[in-house]
Scaffold this motif. Structure first.
Motif, PDB file in Angstrom:
ATOM      1  N   THR A  98     -34.190 -16.387   5.398  1.00 31.38           N
ATOM      2  CA  THR A  98     -33.458 -15.230   4.861  1.00 31.38           C
ATOM      3  C   THR A  98     -33.431 -15.254   3.343  1.00 31.38           C
ATOM      4  OG1 THR A  98     -31.333 -16.360   4.759  1.00 31.38           O
ATOM      5  CG2 THR A  98     -31.927 -15.352   6.862  1.00 31.38           C
ATOM      6  N   ALA A  99     -33.229 -14.044   2.785  1.00 31.30           N
ATOM      7  CA  ALA A  99     -33.158 -13.928   1.331  1.00 31.30           C
ATOM      8  C   ALA A  99     -31.997 -14.746   0.791  1.00 31.30           C
ATOM      9  CB  ALA A  99     -33.001 -12.461   0.928  1.00 31.30           C
ATOM     10  N   ALA A 100     -30.895 -14.795   1.533  1.00 32.69           N
ATOM     11  CA  ALA A 100     -29.720 -15.540   1.065  1.00 32.69           C
ATOM     12  C   ALA A 100     -30.039 -17.027   0.933  1.00 32.69           C
ATOM     13  CB  ALA A 100     -28.561 -15.324   2.040  1.00 32.69           C
ATOM     14  N   GLU A 101     -30.744 -17.537   1.951  1.00 33.68           N
ATOM     15  CA  GLU A 101     -31.096 -18.964   1.890  1.00 33.68           C
ATOM     16  C   GLU A 101     -32.020 -19.241   0.717  1.00 33.68           C
ATOM     17  OE1 GLU A 101     -31.464 -20.849   6.222  1.00 33.68           O
ATOM     18  OE2 GLU A 101     -31.978 -18.721   6.146  1.00 33.68           O
ATOM     19  N   ARG A 102     -32.961 -18.318   0.512  1.00 33.65           N
ATOM     20  CA  ARG A 102     -33.878 -18.504  -0.621  1.00 33.65           C
ATOM     21  C   ARG A 102     -33.114 -18.433  -1.934  1.00 33.65           C
ATOM     22  NH1 ARG A 102     -37.517 -15.677   2.736  1.00 33.65           N
ATOM     23  NH2 ARG A 102     -37.039 -13.648   1.850  1.00 33.65           N
ATOM     24  N   MET A 118     -40.913 -18.972  -5.289  1.00 32.54           N
ATOM     25  CA  MET A 118     -40.622 -20.337  -4.869  1.00 32.54           C
ATOM     26  C   MET A 118     -41.909 -21.177  -4.790  1.00 32.54           C
ATOM     27  SD  MET A 118     -38.368 -21.502  -1.652  1.00 32.54           S
ATOM     28  CE  MET A 118     -38.442 -23.163  -1.046  1.00 32.54           C
ATOM     29  N   VAL A 119     -42.962 -20.592  -4.221  1.00 31.37           N
ATOM     30  CA  VAL A 119     -44.232 -21.327  -4.128  1.00 31.37           C
ATOM     31  C   VAL A 119     -44.736 -21.670  -5.522  1.00 31.37           C
ATOM     32  CG1 VAL A 119     -46.665 -21.120  -3.485  1.00 31.37           C
ATOM     33  CG2 VAL A 119     -44.879 -20.387  -1.882  1.00 31.37           C
ATOM     34  N   ALA A 120     -44.695 -20.671  -6.426  1.00 35.07           N
ATOM     35  CA  ALA A 120     -45.204 -20.913  -7.780  1.00 35.07           C
ATOM     36  C   ALA A 120     -44.352 -21.943  -8.503  1.00 35.07           C
ATOM     37  CB  ALA A 120     -45.243 -19.611  -8.566  1.00 35.07           C
TER      38      ALA A 120
END
Lengths: 304, 555
Positions: free
Chosen positions: B68-72, B102-104
């Motif tokens: 979820t966006a919140a977790e991210r 996040m990946v970057a």
């Protein structure tokens, strides 16, 4: 008879290659034994089995009365080894490397070491990486010869040495012999073996093909005779045991088997001998006889 | 080149012949490129599969672990903290922490470090290592220019980096629809450019030292400095320091956030300048020589040198000194950041919640645990190089004359392993002491030094297991000694990526570092270190027994 090295039926295979194919080797105490063979015949492999670095697949081997695989450490205190291809730690000096090898063997006589450095003209303060192949070889030779041991295993020790140093090496080996040490000297230099060794074993394709004292081997093989006679010695070519007959300017040259020598010289005598030169067989001829057989088989195999 | 200097003389009268090889200096490069490709035809594809596979698997797991966006977003808050910033990246896009951001932010650094190491190994292997082995003489004696060998190595390094970067970009864009192609190319090219910079760094260090290990060590040290400089910059407000590090440049492309390409230009410029420097240095020295002349040494060996441990220590002393000092300094750099880590937490109430009631202490412990793990992995790398010394000596033909003396196999190999365990331990403790020293100064509390030394101490059994793995492979499967590095690599993946990849406990337990107690802060669990020590002893025993039974490898 005190046998320092006694090997019977040694075999050793690396994958598909049979490096040793039933090697029998006997070296008697006090002799300088030549170990002759072309490249890849199995000389180094055999020596490494004698050192216990490799384990033979089959056969029995005793060195100084012990099993080199099981008793490597106590045996190595009584022998010294010079590898054919000497690698050293690049950051250590030659002098340090000599001491490391010699002391790990069980002690070094500093005076003897310095004397050898001088005789072999080696600067022991140089880093090993600056040494040429010949100088690396000298380090291994000095490290081995500075130890007072019963048996020296030398694997083509003079490869890379100049003729002057080879002469020094020959001198030192003679001294070892006088002192009663036993030496196994592997080489492909006939002249060296002929000069230094009383006994010889010839290895070919992982098998010993000739073995014995030089005198015994010579007796078994051909003498070269070159002569001029008053009447043409035409009948010689038909005699048994005569080989490679050539006529040059009235001179006749041929090789004759040891056991036919008497008959052949008698035949020459019948024609009236003006001059006669007789060479004992050289080691080179001994060696080439086996080598030529190799080439011949290779030729047949090639379907020519 | 001789014809050229002849021309020079004719045209310029009395001028001395040119000291610098000029035209024709690149003759034969094409052939050498093919030779490099032929020799590395297994290695390079392995790097490609390894790097692309690792990055893809890691990226794909992001939406699974953080659905979820919140977790991210919570992760984004954490990513802004120095704890994560120091080890990963500058934190672009943490306001809206998308999968791409996040990946970057968190994974580019792995691609950068992997390609930098690949490039360093590749360039040194085909330049200084070839000179050290004496093969360059033979090559240079044919129609090959003075600069052909380094040029060929660099050409292959550039090609390999670009290829791996491109394959990474295409794979990421294909495997994950939420990752836009532009961002994927920014990601792939950034890591490729970093690899190219460190290929050029290695081309320079290969000119400086006589031994390939020294050249690799210097280049890896440069990588470490670049890493620390960008870490210091990234936790600052304006990233000033980051602009002094090539890693900082390539991390500034803001993949999947707001791409920009110009930061890659200074990196490429640096690579060109370094390459030119390498050529100049190469022109000023003889083949196989370093820049320092050889000096005479002692004519006799000291008494301690003829003990096998003395011999190994003598051969390893330079590397040991450099590693101990280097890791002490690396650790000290992290210890000095303690205040930053804590200060950041005071300014961020949200993060205080993230770390819960333990608050400040928990942040510092998490930070220090990561620091010690990283230092432990580096010390593990050093420990393995010493462990595999007997394997290298055996292959180089150095073991044969030694074992033909009254030195038994077990004593020789066992002593080497003991030196490896001791030297690795020393380097680990130096690293921990580095962290502890600056931490104690920073906090004004000497007890930090003691605590960190204990934290370093509990890592030692994990290093000994690496010694055991190396010993077992050397004794039983000497052809596969290189596999010991796989164990270290696996430990790195588990330690640094275990949470993000959501690895099951069973998989994590296979890493020796997983059983190291979390110190400082956690409780000392003696079972883990004790078990590791027993395992190490068993592996060493098995390895020595195997070495006694097999043929010595001869040249």
């Amino acid at each position: 008879m005190d046998e320092v090295i006694a090997a019977e039926g040694l075999t050793k295979a690396f994958g598909q290659t049979r490096a040793l194919d039933g090697v029998d080797l006997k070296v008697t105490r006090g002799e300088v034994h030549g170990f002759l063979g072309p490249n890849g015949a199995g000389k180094s492999t055999a020596i490494r089995v004698l050192l216990g670095l490799l384990r033979a697949d089959a056969g029995r081997v005793h060195v100084l009365g012990g099993d080199p695989w099981r008793d490597a450490v106590p045996l190595h205190q009584r022998l010294a080894y010079v590898p054919g291809d000497v690698e050293l730690w690049p950051t250590l000096t030659g002098g340090e490397a000599i001491d490391v090898f010699a002391r790990l063997r069980g002690g070094v006589d500093p005076a003897r070491r310095d004397e050898l450095c001088e005789r072999f003209d080696l600067d022991p303060t140089k880093k090993a990486r600056t040494y040429s192949k010949g100088n690396r070889q000298k380090v291994a030779i000095i490290a081995a010869l500075a130890s007072d041991v019963e048996l020296y295993l030398l694997d083509e020790p003079t490869a890379g040495l100049d003729p002057l140093m080879e002469a020094v090496f020959a001198e030192v080996v003679n001294e070892l012999e006088d002192a009663g040490a036993t030496v196994l000297l592997s080489s492909h230099l006939m002249a060296q073996v002929e000069r230094l060794c009383g006994a010889v074993s010839i290895i070919r394709a992982g098998r010993i093909v000739e073995s014995g004292t030089l005198a015994e081997l010579r007796h078994l093989t051909r003498t070269t005779i070159s002569a001029t006679t008053r009447t043409p010695a035409d009948g010689l070519a038909d005699l048994a045991g005569v080989h490679d007959l050539r006529h040059e300017d009235g001179r006749i040259t041929f090789e004759v088997d040891g056991e036919e020598l008497h008959t052949v010289v008698g035949e020459l005598h019948r024609h009236g001998i003006d001059s006669l030169i007789s060479h004992p067989p050289t080691l080179e001829q001994l060696f080439m006889r086996h080598y030529e057989r190799d080439l011949a088989t290779a030729g047949d195999g090639g379907g020519r | 080149m001789t014809t050229t200097s002849g021309d020079d003389r004719r045209h310029s009268g009395k001028r001395a012949p040119s000291t610098r090889p000029t035209a024709g200096a690149l003759a034969g490069t094409g052939t050498l490129v093919r030779l490099v490709l032929r020799r590395d035809r297994v290695r390079l594809p392995l790097w490609l599969v390894g790097v692309v596979g690792f990055l893809t698997v890691s990226a794909v797991s992001v939406p699974e672990v953080y659905p979820t966006a919140a977790e991210r977003q919570a992760r984004g808050e954490f990513a802004r903290s120095p704890v994560l910033t120091i080890f990963t990246g500058p934190g672009y896009g943490t306001d809206d922490y998308t999968v791409g951001a996040m990946v970057a932010n968190e994974y580019l650094i792995y691609g950068v470090v992997a390609l930098a190491l690949m490039s360093i190994f590749l360039v040194v292997r085909h330049t200084r290592a070839e000179e050290e082995a004496g093969r360059v003489e033979l090559v240079r004696s044919s129609v090959v220019g003075a600069h052909a060998a380094p040029t060929a190595a660099l050409v292959v390094a550039v090609g390999a980096n670009l290829a791996i970067g491109a394959v990474t970009a295409v794979t990421l864009a294909t495997a994950m629809p939420e990752l836009a192609a532009t961002g994927a190319w920014a990601f792939g090219l950034s890591m490729a450019v970093a690899g190219i910079v460190f290929a050029a760094v290695a081309a320079v260090t290969a000119q400086l030292t006589e031994h390939s290990r020294g050249a690799v060590g210097l280049a890896v040290a440069a990588l470490g400095v670049a890493f620390v400089v960008r870490a210091v910059g990234d936790i600052g407000d304006d990233r000033t320091w980051s602009w002094l590090s090539p890693i900082g440049w390539v991390q500034s492309t803001r993949a999947w956030v707001d791409e920009r390409w110009w930061p890659l230009l200074p990196a490429l410029l640096l690579a060109l300048v370094l390459t030119a420097l390498a050529y100049v240095l190469a022109s000023r020295r003889d083949v196989a020589a370093g820049l320092l002349p050889a000096r005479p040494g002692p004519a006799r060996a000291a008494n301690w040198l003829t003990h096998p441990a003395g011999l190994t220590l003598r051969l390893e002393r330079t590397a040991l000194g450099i590693w101990a000092v280097g890791l002490f300094a690396f650790g000290a750099a992290f210890g000095a950041l303690l205040g930053e880590v804590e200060g950041f937490l005071a300014d961020n109430p949200q993060l205080q919640e993230f770390f819960g009631a333990a608050g400040e202490a928990a942040v510092l412990d998490a930070f220090l645990a990561t620091v010690l793990l990283l230092l432990g992995l580096l010390a593990g790398g050093y420990t393995l190089t010493v462990t595999l010394r007997s394997d290298r000596d055996e292959r180089a033909g150095l073991a044969e004359p030694l074992l033909a003396t009254a030195l038994s196999r077990v004593r020789w190999a066992g002593t080497n392993l003991a030196v490896a365990a001791g030297a690795g331990s020393l380097v680990m403790l130096a690293a921990a002491a580095g962290v502890g020293t600056t931490a104690a100064i920073e906090r004004g509390d000497v007890s930090w030094l003691g605590e960190l030394l204990i934290a370093g101490l509990v890592h030692l059994p994990a290093l000994w297991v690496l010694v055991g793995v190396g010993a077992a492979l050397t004794g039983l499967i000497p052809r596969a000694t290189v596999l010991s590095w796989a164990v270290l690599l696996y430990a790195a993946v588990v330690g640094l990526m275990g949470d993000v990849l959501d690895l099951p406990d069973g998989a994590r337990a296979l890493s020796p570092f997983h059983h190291v107690p979390d110190l400082p802060g956690g409780a000392v669990q003696p079972a883990g270190p004790a078990g590791l020590t027993v395992l190490a002893a068993v592996l060493v025993g098995v390895g020595l027994a195997g070495f006694r039974r097999r043929d010595v490898h001869t040249t």
